[in-house]
Design a protein around this motif. Structure first.
Motif, PDB file in Angstrom:
ATOM      1  N   VAL A  25       0.841  -1.197   0.000  1.00  0.00           N
ATOM      2  CA  VAL A  25       0.000   0.000   0.000  1.00  0.00           C
ATOM      3  C   VAL A  25       0.878   1.249   0.000  1.00  0.00           C
ATOM      4  N   ASN A  48      -5.240   4.636  -2.581  1.00  0.00           N
ATOM      5  CA  ASN A  48      -6.546   5.011  -2.032  1.00  0.00           C
ATOM      6  C   ASN A  48      -7.238   6.174  -2.733  1.00  0.00           C
ATOM      7  N   MET A 153     -13.435  -8.288   0.526  1.00  0.00           N
ATOM      8  CA  MET A 153     -12.438  -7.532   1.279  1.00  0.00           C
ATOM      9  C   MET A 153     -13.082  -7.031   2.567  1.00  0.00           C
ATOM     10  N   MET A 155     -12.116  -4.852   6.553  1.00  0.00           N
ATOM     11  CA  MET A 155     -11.188  -4.212   7.491  1.00  0.00           C
ATOM     12  C   MET A 155     -11.698  -4.429   8.903  1.00  0.00           C
ATOM     13  N   GLY A 206       1.017  -1.389   4.242  1.00  0.00           N
ATOM     14  CA  GLY A 206       1.640  -0.114   3.898  1.00  0.00           C
ATOM     15  C   GLY A 206       2.771   0.240   4.843  1.00  0.00           C
ATOM     16  N   SER A 207       2.422   0.743   6.020  1.00  0.00           N
ATOM     17  CA  SER A 207       3.412   1.362   6.924  1.00  0.00           C
ATOM     18  C   SER A 207       4.537   0.428   7.355  1.00  0.00           C
ATOM     19  N   ARG A 213       3.020   6.844   7.708  1.00  0.00           N
ATOM     20  CA  ARG A 213       2.611   7.938   6.835  1.00  0.00           C
ATOM     21  C   ARG A 213       2.513   9.235   7.643  1.00  0.00           C
TER      22      ARG A 213
HETATM   23  C1  LIG Z   1      -4.016   2.439   4.209  1.00  0.00           C
HETATM   24  C2  LIG Z   1      -4.693   1.130   4.016  1.00  0.00           C
HETATM   25  C3  LIG Z   1      -4.020  -0.080   4.232  1.00  0.00           C
HETATM   26  C4  LIG Z   1      -2.600  -0.165   4.728  1.00  0.00           C
HETATM   27  O1  LIG Z   1      -2.508   0.253   6.045  1.00  0.00           O
HETATM   28  P1  LIG Z   1      -1.161   0.021   6.907  1.00  0.00           P
HETATM   29  O2  LIG Z   1      -1.647   0.071   8.301  1.00  0.00           O
HETATM   30  O3  LIG Z   1      -0.261   1.126   6.549  1.00  0.00           O
HETATM   31  O4  LIG Z   1      -0.617  -1.299   6.537  1.00  0.00           O
HETATM   32  C5  LIG Z   1      -4.700  -1.257   3.976  1.00  0.00           C
HETATM   33  N1  LIG Z   1      -5.977  -1.256   3.554  1.00  0.00           N
HETATM   34  C6  LIG Z   1      -6.677  -0.111   3.360  1.00  0.00           C
HETATM   35  C7  LIG Z   1      -8.074  -0.201   2.885  1.00  0.00           C
HETATM   36  C8  LIG Z   1      -6.043   1.101   3.593  1.00  0.00           C
HETATM   37  O5  LIG Z   1      -6.752   2.237   3.405  1.00  0.00           O
END
Ligand SMILES: *Cc1c(COP(=O)(O)O)cnc(C)c1O
Length: 215
Positions: A25, A48, A153, A155, A206-207, A213
């Motif tokens: 990411v 994003n 998907m 979260m 990502g991070s 970030r």
């Molecule tokens: C930003 C983001 C990620 C990655 O997040 P990290 O905590 O940096 O790994 C993954 N999925 C979605 C939908 C995001 O917006």
């Protein structure tokens, strides 16, 4: 912050051993950072924001597989339709229809994941089980030949409580198993290990790789 190459290699190894795909990411990160990871062999990147994605894609190699993971408005689909590889965030029939329409215009098939609401937080986007079933039924009836529904998907809640996160992923895996789909996109930097234990086959990190970030 520099790209953490050692961490990246470790994660790749870990994911290979469990057959899990890594989407790196790269939102807010520079074209140079992405290129660094590309040179190590990474090809799947997640973004994003539509404008940020189209600008970066222009300056990066064409064999990158771009994943769209942010909230997507129907009127913006046309900007990413020519090249996007997988859209993770389909949460309405309206959006799916628009993706199909733009895919037809571009003479290609665009694969999509249905975003499922699994977290306790009200703010997270996504479908509940009833809405999911409605879209699946409509999808078959409407014959959208240029949009592929290939997975789901989700979260998890933003919490330190690992059992809460685990239960949310477990719920999503159970939903996923009711349908014959290929891709289950769940897990981020903070919870990807739990996600893999609960059956994810695509994580979005990502991070951990790119550094925190600045926001
Ligand atoms: C930003 C983001 C990620 C990655 O997040 P990290 O905590 O940096 O790994 C993954 N999925 C979605 C939908 C995001 O917006």
């Amino acid at each position: 912050m520099p790209v953490n190459k050692e961490r990246y290699q470790e994660i790749v190894k870990e994911l290979n051993s469990t057959n899990t795909k890594l989407v790196a990411v790269s939102k807010t990160k520079s074209v140079e950072d992405i290129k660094e990871l590309y040179d190590l062999g990474q090809r799947d990147f997640g973004e994003n924001y539509v404008q940020e994605l189209t600008e970066k894609a222009e300056h990066l190699p064409k064999d990158i597989r771009w994943h769209f993971i942010g909230h997507l408005q129907s009127n913006k689909v046309k900007f990413i339709a020519p090249f996007v590889n997988l859209i993770h965030v389909v949460d309405s029939l309206k959006l799916l229809k628009e993706i199909n329409k733009q895919a037809v215009k571009n003479n290609r098939v665009i694969d999509c994941l249905l975003q499922i609401h699994i977290a306790k937080e009200e703010t997270k986007f996504g479908l509940d089980e009833k809405e999911l079933n409605e879209i699946m039924n409509q999808f078959e009836n409407l014959k959208m030949n240029n949009a592929g529904l290939t997975g789901m998907m989700g979260m998890a809640s933003f919490t330190e409580n690992r059992e809460v996160v685990r239960n949310e992923f477990r719920y999503l895996k159970a939903l996923f198993d009711k349908h014959e789909l290929r891709t289950l996109s769940m897990g981020m930097s903070s919870d990807y290990k739990i996600a893999i234990e609960e059956g994810s086959n695509m994580v979005r990190i990502g991070s951990l790789i790119f550094g925190e970030r600045a926001n």
